[in-house]
Design a protein around this motif. Structure first.
Motif, PDB file in Angstrom:
ATOM      1  N   ARG A  65       0.770  -1.269  -0.041  1.00  0.00           N
ATOM      2  CA  ARG A  65       0.025  -0.032  -0.051  1.00  0.00           C
ATOM      3  C   ARG A  65       0.933   1.144  -0.061  1.00  0.00           C
ATOM      4  NH1 ARG A  65      -2.669   2.462   4.989  1.00  0.00           N
ATOM      5  NH2 ARG A  65      -0.364   2.242   5.703  1.00  0.00           N
ATOM      6  N   ILE A 111       2.266   1.801  -3.663  1.00  0.00           N
ATOM      7  CA  ILE A 111       1.695   2.004  -4.534  1.00  0.00           C
ATOM      8  C   ILE A 111       1.208   3.473  -4.245  1.00  0.00           C
ATOM      9  CG2 ILE A 111      -0.819   1.725  -5.492  1.00  0.00           C
ATOM     10  CD1 ILE A 111      -0.256  -1.506  -5.144  1.00  0.00           C
ATOM     11  N   LEU A 112       0.744   3.805  -3.047  1.00  0.00           N
ATOM     12  CA  LEU A 112       0.609   5.367  -2.814  1.00  0.00           C
ATOM     13  C   LEU A 112       1.510   6.196  -3.274  1.00  0.00           C
ATOM     14  CD1 LEU A 112      -1.150   5.124   0.823  1.00  0.00           C
ATOM     15  CD2 LEU A 112      -2.236   5.996  -1.474  1.00  0.00           C
ATOM     16  N   ASP A 128      -2.213   9.059   4.674  1.00  0.00           N
ATOM     17  CA  ASP A 128      -3.024   8.265   5.555  1.00  0.00           C
ATOM     18  C   ASP A 128      -4.060   9.416   5.997  1.00  0.00           C
ATOM     19  OD1 ASP A 128      -2.951   5.692   5.001  1.00  0.00           O
ATOM     20  OD2 ASP A 128      -1.610   5.290   6.869  1.00  0.00           O
ATOM     21  N   VAL A 145      -7.543  10.456   3.741  1.00  0.00           N
ATOM     22  CA  VAL A 145      -8.853   9.941   3.635  1.00  0.00           C
ATOM     23  C   VAL A 145      -8.992   9.226   5.167  1.00  0.00           C
ATOM     24  CG1 VAL A 145      -9.074   9.483   1.246  1.00  0.00           C
ATOM     25  CG2 VAL A 145      -7.604   7.833   2.722  1.00  0.00           C
ATOM     26  N   ASN A 146      -9.975   8.691   5.434  1.00  0.00           N
ATOM     27  CA  ASN A 146     -10.441   8.125   6.587  1.00  0.00           C
ATOM     28  C   ASN A 146      -9.630   6.940   6.426  1.00  0.00           C
ATOM     29  OD1 ASN A 146     -11.147   7.772   9.178  1.00  0.00           O
ATOM     30  ND2 ASN A 146     -13.191   8.398   8.677  1.00  0.00           N
ATOM     31  N   SER A 147      -8.262   6.827   6.717  1.00  0.00           N
ATOM     32  CA  SER A 147      -7.784   5.189   6.295  1.00  0.00           C
ATOM     33  C   SER A 147      -7.788   4.404   7.529  1.00  0.00           C
ATOM     34  CB  SER A 147      -6.544   5.560   5.738  1.00  0.00           C
ATOM     35  OG  SER A 147      -5.727   5.868   6.974  1.00  0.00           O
ATOM     36  N   ASP A 148      -7.936   4.871   8.850  1.00  0.00           N
ATOM     37  CA  ASP A 148      -8.212   3.976   9.859  1.00  0.00           C
ATOM     38  C   ASP A 148      -9.558   3.576   9.808  1.00  0.00           C
ATOM     39  OD1 ASP A 148      -6.001   4.132  11.663  1.00  0.00           O
ATOM     40  OD2 ASP A 148      -6.648   6.072  12.152  1.00  0.00           O
ATOM     41  N   LYS A 149     -10.422   4.103   9.200  1.00  0.00           N
ATOM     42  CA  LYS A 149     -11.863   3.329   9.009  1.00  0.00           C
ATOM     43  C   LYS A 149     -11.637   2.069   7.962  1.00  0.00           C
ATOM     44  CE  LYS A 149     -16.620   4.644   8.252  1.00  0.00           C
ATOM     45  NZ  LYS A 149     -17.526   5.887   7.875  1.00  0.00           N
ATOM     46  N   LEU A 150     -10.940   2.403   6.941  1.00  0.00           N
ATOM     47  CA  LEU A 150     -10.622   1.366   5.992  1.00  0.00           C
ATOM     48  C   LEU A 150      -9.689   0.265   6.460  1.00  0.00           C
ATOM     49  CD1 LEU A 150     -10.370  -0.047   3.101  1.00  0.00           C
ATOM     50  CD2 LEU A 150      -8.755   1.520   2.557  1.00  0.00           C
TER      51      LEU A 150
END
Lengths: 199, 285, 123
Positions: free
Chosen positions: A7, A10-11, A52, A55-60
């Motif tokens: 991740r 790619i990011l 991170d 976006v709300n990456s913790d939610k993902l």
């Protein structure tokens, strides 16, 4: 683990092209090689944190099949992997341009980076999302400033170690071990906060 | 009936909002719609199910397992769609596929490409160039490609035009051809639910007001209209909620057959929509 | 299977499905022993929830119009008493309808008609 490394890469696929020029800037403007190791190690993990935050990456992450322990642990282990990559890369560049450096430069530079990470990673959990970019920038500027002022002393220090009569490798090992212990404690603090968080 | 989600006496306190002793069972093999006003606790409940929010106390089981020991097993079998953007904006669906596919044991690239084709989504465009409807479809593709047993969606139809909503509903129905699948989703567009939902759960101020099958709602709830003069202390008992206009009244009843017996042709007994049921529960005196 | 659902009808969907399948069976459009579509397939085709079709099938089964075999599906019942009774009822209703129409045409009053039926019934 693989997910997290993949991740990040790619990011950052665009930013990674800038990684070598980024290092080169410091190679040619700074005299202290250990600082170059510190700055180079910061690049990937802190960019990842900045992404991170967008976006709300913790939610993902927490909706995917991962436990909170894994999420925090992989962040810390991933950072170690990127640090190893940065050591290799900087060493190669320094050798390519015939700049002298010692294994102590690596040790002290990386220790410095790991201390910065140990201090800032738990902070990211305490402060609200949206402040993270600010924290990263402030931490980055502060540590660079701090390092620049300290660099002379540290240069002396690493020279002193190199020239002293104490068992150098023992001292070196103790330094690395203590930094790793601090790093581990930092993970534990981060995990303790993260474990009970609401997303 | 086998349960896919079991919530027992869940408590969660936030400043200014709390969920107290929430009990809720969701049946396996069915579509359950979750309705309630904004701020009634829908998202909080869904987040507790996903372990994004930890309840202060209570029991929570999914597929009969608890998050504590089986979090990963549970989440391997869940597909999720949220109304906010959780996918990195700069990435394309191909990038996201590369990132998310290895996470799931049961990820199926064929399913992934089938949905991409069906929803006419571009593989290589960054998500940030997607319209609201395309984003929802992209989330749906990423949620469905590992063949999840339970699909949880928080407001998937919010802000979508009717054509997109129809596509989503059709997709839900296709999934439900498999009796091992369960879908739990919140929405405030109740007309979407009336056709395809098997059960409706209604939440208000953190309390579950009802959890009924759509048949029960259609059969046992009715809208009654008539002259105001018909309402007195005795007849009032037969209604659950009454609202008065000048000379007339409108009321919700759970005993339409008894009302027909009592009033005969003096009142009109009509089918009641989910929206009207919610309206009555939400605050008619 | 030919089923048409009305959104505006006061009749809930499950009842519309129940009534329509029942009349398909009574009119022999669905033959004895013939298989019905699976509940989930029919729900998909009609665009209604599974539980709606399930309720219709349950009612049909309760009244012996159909029977289910787990894992195989639902089938139209063969020679069941309720079905025969329903079919007879339907025939009687049709014949009575004809009687009433004919009576009206030749001006037989309802009283006269009832008297005639009484006589026939007691025979």
């Amino acid at each position: 683990m693989l997910y997290f490394l993949k991740r990040d890469l790619i990011l950052q696929k665009k930013l990674l092209w800038l990684y070598v020029p980024f290092i080169l800037i410091f190679v040619f403007t700074w005299s202290s090689p250990f600082l170059i190791f510190t700055v180079a190690a910061l690049y990937i993990p802190y960019n990842a944190l900045a992404y991170d935050e967008q976006v709300n990456s913790d939610k993902l992450l927490n909706s995917l099949p991962y436990t909170r322990l894994e999420i925090t642990l992989y962040r810390y282990l991933g950072t170690l992997v990127y640090t190893a990559v940065s050591i290799l890369l900087v060493s190669m560049i320094l050798m390519l341009f015939d700049k002298p450096f010692t294994v102590y430069d690596i040790g002290i530079g990386v220790s410095f980076f790991l201390l910065i990470a140990s201090f800032t990673y738990p902070l990211f959990q305490i402060f609200k999302q949206g402040n993270i970019t600010t924290i990263i920038i402030v931490a980055f500027v502060l540590s660079i400033g701090l390092l620049s002022t300290l660099s002379e002393y540290l240069d002396d220090f690493s020279n002193a170690i190199a020239n002293s009569a104490i068992d150098q490798s023992l001292l070196f090992t103790v330094l690395i071990l203590s930094v790793l212990i601090i790093y581990f404690i930092s993970w534990f603090i981060t995990y303790s906060i993260y474990r009970t968080k609401d997303f | 009936m086998e349960k896919v989600i079991e919530l027992e006496n869940l408590n969660k306190n936030f400043p200014g909002f709390s969920i107290n002793d929430l009990n809720l069972n969701i049946n396996k093999g069915y579509v359950t719609g979750f309705v309630g006003a904004n701020g009634s606790g829908k998202s909080t409940t869904i987040k507790m199910i996903m372990n994004l929010i930890k309840p202060d106390s209570g029991d929570l089981k999914i597929f009969g397992m608890e998050h504590g020991d089986y979090e990963k097993t549970i989440k391997q079998k869940i597909g999720f769609v949220y109304d906010d953007n959780i996918y990195y904006e700069g990435l394309s669906l191909r990038d996201l596929q590369k990132i998310i596919a290895p996470v799931y044991h049961d990820w199926n690239n064929e399913t992934f490409y089938n949905y991409i084709e069906k929803f006419e989504l571009p593989l290589n465009k960054p998500i940030k160039n997607f319209s609201k409807g395309m984003r929802m479809k992209a989330s749906l593709v990423l949620a469905l490609s590992h063949n999840p047993e339970l699909i949880i969606m928080d407001e998937p139809t919010a802000g979508l035009d009717p054509v997109f909503r129809k596509d989503l509903l059709k997709t839900i129905q296709e999934i439900m051809m498999d009796e091992d699948k369960s879908i739990f989703f919140s929405t405030h567009i109740t007309s979407d639910l009336e056709k395809i939902a098997d059960y409706i759960v209604f939440i208000k101020d953190g309390d579950i007001i009802f959890n009924h099958s759509i048949n029960t709602l259609q059969n046992d709830f009715a809208l009654v209209k008539g002259n105001r003069s018909l309402i007195d202390r005795d007849t009032e008992q037969e209604f659950d909620y009454i609202s008065f206009k000048e000379d007339t009244f409108e009321a919700m009843t759970k005993k339409p057959r008894k009302i027909a017996e009592i009033f005969g042709d003096e009142v009109i007994i009509d089918k009641i929509s989910l929206e009207e049921i919610m309206y009555f529960f939400n605050g008619v005196e | 299977m030919k089923i048409l659902l009305s959104n505006s009808s006061k009749d809930p969907f499950y009842n519309q499905i129940y009534e329509q399948i029942k009349s398909l069976i009574l009119s022999d459009e669905l033959k004895d022993g013939e298989g019905l579509p699976s509940m989930r397939k029919l729900a998909y085709d009609l665009g209604v929830s599974v539980i709606t079709v399930k309720r219709a099938y349950d009612e049909l089964e309760k009244e012996n119009f159909i029977y289910s075999i787990v894992g195989k599906g639902s089938f139209v019942s063969e020679n069941n008493i309720a079905l025969i009774k329903e079919k007879k009822m339907q025939a009687v209703e049709e014949q009575l309808q004809a009687v009433v129409t004919n009576s009206k045409e030749v001006g037989i009053s309802l009283d006269e008609l009832q008297e005639m039926i009484n006589l026939f019934y007691k025979e």
